[in-house]
Design a protein around this motif. Structure first.
Motif, PDB file in Angstrom:
ATOM      1  N   VAL A  31      -7.454  15.919  20.147  1.00 19.40           N
ATOM      2  CA  VAL A  31      -6.681  14.862  20.790  1.00 19.40           C
ATOM      3  C   VAL A  31      -6.122  13.934  19.715  1.00 19.40           C
ATOM      4  N   HIS A  32      -4.795  13.796  19.725  1.00 17.17           N
ATOM      5  CA  HIS A  32      -4.083  12.975  18.745  1.00 17.17           C
ATOM      6  C   HIS A  32      -3.473  11.765  19.446  1.00 17.17           C
ATOM      7  N   VAL A  33      -3.390  10.661  18.704  1.00 20.13           N
ATOM      8  CA  VAL A  33      -2.723   9.456  19.204  1.00 20.13           C
ATOM      9  C   VAL A  33      -1.848   8.905  18.089  1.00 20.13           C
ATOM     10  N   ALA A  34      -0.573   8.708  18.402  1.00 19.77           N
ATOM     11  CA  ALA A  34       0.363   8.050  17.484  1.00 19.77           C
ATOM     12  C   ALA A  34       0.130   6.547  17.609  1.00 19.77           C
ATOM     13  N   LEU A  35      -0.114   5.890  16.487  1.00 22.94           N
ATOM     14  CA  LEU A  35      -0.428   4.463  16.545  1.00 22.94           C
ATOM     15  C   LEU A  35       0.725   3.629  17.104  1.00 22.94           C
ATOM     16  N   GLY A  36       1.961   4.106  16.975  1.00 21.94           N
ATOM     17  CA  GLY A  36       3.086   3.412  17.602  1.00 21.94           C
ATOM     18  C   GLY A  36       2.931   3.379  19.119  1.00 21.94           C
ATOM     19  N   ALA A  37       2.487   4.488  19.712  1.00 22.49           N
ATOM     20  CA  ALA A  37       2.272   4.555  21.162  1.00 22.49           C
ATOM     21  C   ALA A  37       1.079   3.691  21.567  1.00 22.49           C
ATOM     22  N   LEU A  38       0.043   3.666  20.719  1.00 22.79           N
ATOM     23  CA  LEU A  38      -1.131   2.836  21.028  1.00 22.79           C
ATOM     24  C   LEU A  38      -0.744   1.355  21.037  1.00 22.79           C
ATOM     25  N   ALA A  39       0.102   0.954  20.097  1.00 20.15           N
ATOM     26  CA  ALA A  39       0.567  -0.442  20.072  1.00 20.15           C
ATOM     27  C   ALA A  39       1.381  -0.760  21.322  1.00 20.15           C
ATOM     28  N   ASP A  40       2.245   0.174  21.746  1.00 21.04           N
ATOM     29  CA  ASP A  40       3.034  -0.040  22.965  1.00 21.04           C
ATOM     30  C   ASP A  40       2.129  -0.153  24.189  1.00 21.04           C
ATOM     31  N   ALA A  41       1.114   0.708  24.265  1.00 25.10           N
ATOM     32  CA  ALA A  41       0.187   0.673  25.400  1.00 25.10           C
ATOM     33  C   ALA A  41      -0.591  -0.638  25.422  1.00 25.10           C
ATOM     34  N   ASP A  42      -0.997  -1.107  24.251  1.00 23.61           N
ATOM     35  CA  ASP A  42      -1.754  -2.359  24.189  1.00 23.61           C
ATOM     36  C   ASP A  42      -0.870  -3.545  24.557  1.00 23.61           C
ATOM     37  N   ALA A  84      12.408   8.118  14.303  1.00 27.50           N
ATOM     38  CA  ALA A  84      12.736   7.210  15.403  1.00 27.50           C
ATOM     39  C   ALA A  84      14.132   6.616  15.263  1.00 27.50           C
ATOM     40  N   SER A  85      14.686   6.697  14.077  1.00 27.85           N
ATOM     41  CA  SER A  85      15.987   6.078  13.810  1.00 27.85           C
ATOM     42  C   SER A  85      17.059   6.655  14.730  1.00 27.85           C
ATOM     43  N   GLY A  86      17.743   5.785  15.416  1.00 27.38           N
ATOM     44  CA  GLY A  86      18.829   6.212  16.302  1.00 27.38           C
ATOM     45  C   GLY A  86      18.372   6.709  17.663  1.00 27.38           C
ATOM     46  N   GLN A  87      17.073   6.730  17.927  1.00 24.72           N
ATOM     47  CA  GLN A  87      16.564   7.182  19.224  1.00 24.72           C
ATOM     48  C   GLN A  87      16.753   6.089  20.271  1.00 24.72           C
ATOM     49  N   PRO A  88      17.114   6.461  21.490  1.00 25.77           N
ATOM     50  CA  PRO A  88      17.256   5.458  22.548  1.00 25.77           C
ATOM     51  C   PRO A  88      15.917   5.105  23.200  1.00 25.77           C
ATOM     52  N   HIS A  89      14.826   5.548  22.595  1.00 23.68           N
ATOM     53  CA  HIS A  89      13.485   5.345  23.159  1.00 23.68           C
ATOM     54  C   HIS A  89      12.707   4.331  22.334  1.00 23.68           C
ATOM     55  N   THR A  90      11.508   3.995  22.815  1.00 21.45           N
ATOM     56  CA  THR A  90      10.643   3.066  22.089  1.00 21.45           C
ATOM     57  C   THR A  90      10.126   3.722  20.810  1.00 21.45           C
ATOM     58  N   LEU A  91       9.651   2.896  19.910  1.00 15.47           N
ATOM     59  CA  LEU A  91       9.042   3.414  18.690  1.00 15.47           C
ATOM     60  C   LEU A  91       7.822   4.275  19.038  1.00 15.47           C
ATOM     61  N   GLY A  92       7.042   3.847  20.027  1.00 12.63           N
ATOM     62  CA  GLY A  92       5.870   4.621  20.441  1.00 12.63           C
ATOM     63  C   GLY A  92       6.242   6.009  20.945  1.00 12.63           C
ATOM     64  N   TRP A  93       7.309   6.103  21.744  1.00 18.63           N
ATOM     65  CA  TRP A  93       7.775   7.402  22.245  1.00 18.63           C
ATOM     66  C   TRP A  93       8.190   8.275  21.069  1.00 18.63           C
ATOM     67  N   SER A  94       8.976   7.691  20.164  1.00 18.28           N
ATOM     68  CA  SER A  94       9.465   8.448  19.009  1.00 18.28           C
ATOM     69  C   SER A  94       8.322   8.888  18.107  1.00 18.28           C
ATOM     70  N   HIS A  95       7.332   8.023  17.915  1.00 21.92           N
ATOM     71  CA  HIS A  95       6.189   8.376  17.071  1.00 21.92           C
ATOM     72  C   HIS A  95       5.381   9.495  17.726  1.00 21.92           C
ATOM     73  N   THR A  96       5.201   9.421  19.043  1.00 20.50           N
ATOM     74  CA  THR A  96       4.490  10.481  19.768  1.00 20.50           C
ATOM     75  C   THR A  96       5.225  11.806  19.615  1.00 20.50           C
ATOM     76  N   ARG A  97       6.533  11.792  19.790  1.00 19.54           N
ATOM     77  CA  ARG A  97       7.338  13.010  19.636  1.00 19.54           C
ATOM     78  C   ARG A  97       7.199  13.556  18.219  1.00 19.54           C
ATOM     79  N   HIS A  98       7.220  12.676  17.237  1.00 22.10           N
ATOM     80  CA  HIS A  98       7.071  13.080  15.833  1.00 22.10           C
ATOM     81  C   HIS A  98       5.722  13.780  15.612  1.00 22.10           C
ATOM     82  N   VAL A  99       4.649  13.217  16.158  1.00 19.44           N
ATOM     83  CA  VAL A  99       3.315  13.817  16.015  1.00 19.44           C
ATOM     84  C   VAL A  99       3.248  15.165  16.732  1.00 19.44           C
ATOM     85  N   ALA A 100       3.963  15.300  17.849  1.00 20.09           N
ATOM     86  CA  ALA A 100       3.926  16.536  18.638  1.00 20.09           C
ATOM     87  C   ALA A 100       4.709  17.681  18.009  1.00 20.09           C
TER      88      ALA A 100
END
Length: 132
Positions: free
Chosen positions: A44-55, A84-100
């Motif tokens: 189980v992986h967690v992108a810290l950008g997504a964790l910050a968004d969730a918090d 994440a550069s140029g993505q229309p999504h949050t940093l957390g979404w982009s970081h999660t996608r990057h990890v995936a």
């Protein structure tokens, strides 16, 4: 904790919605965490950008998740910010996608665990929908 080899393990990355669902007692999210603690079958992986968004959405979620020692945390590094550069999504979404995304440690990539599967339409990642 030892982790299974990439050939035998299922790699999943929890997005912001899954982190919030876990904090709210979602049974499917809890089962994934239980399996990762009890066996080497799940990583189980967690992108810290997504964790910050969730918090930011629910204060205290980060502290709760940080106590779970079976989670592999991924820091926000330059490669993730550039992805994440140029993505229309949050940093957390982009970081999660990057990890995936597939990479040397996870040649098949990781499935994004989510309660909002439509958010991942067209993202080029496999998802695991844990909507109750």
């Amino acid at each position: 904790m030892s982790h299974a080899t990439p050939d035998t393990a299922v790699d999943v990355v929890l997005d912001e919605s899954a982190l919030l669902a876990l904090g709210a007692g979602n049974i499917l999210a809890s089962r994934i965490l239980h399996q990762s603690a009890a066996t080497d079958a799940w990583n189980v992986h967690v992108a810290l950008g997504a964790l910050a968004d969730a918090d930011r959405a629910r204060d205290g979620v980060a502290g709760h998740i940080a106590m779970l020692d079976q989670i592999i945390f991924h820091p926000l590094d330059l490669a993730a910010v550039l992805a994440a550069s140029g993505q229309p999504h949050t940093l957390g979404w982009s970081h999660t996608r990057h990890v995936a995304q597939p990479g040397p440690e996870r040649p098949e990539g990781a499935r994004v665990v989510t309660t909002t599967p439509k958010d991942w339409d067209g993202a080029g990642v496999r998802i695991l929908d844990i909507t109750p």
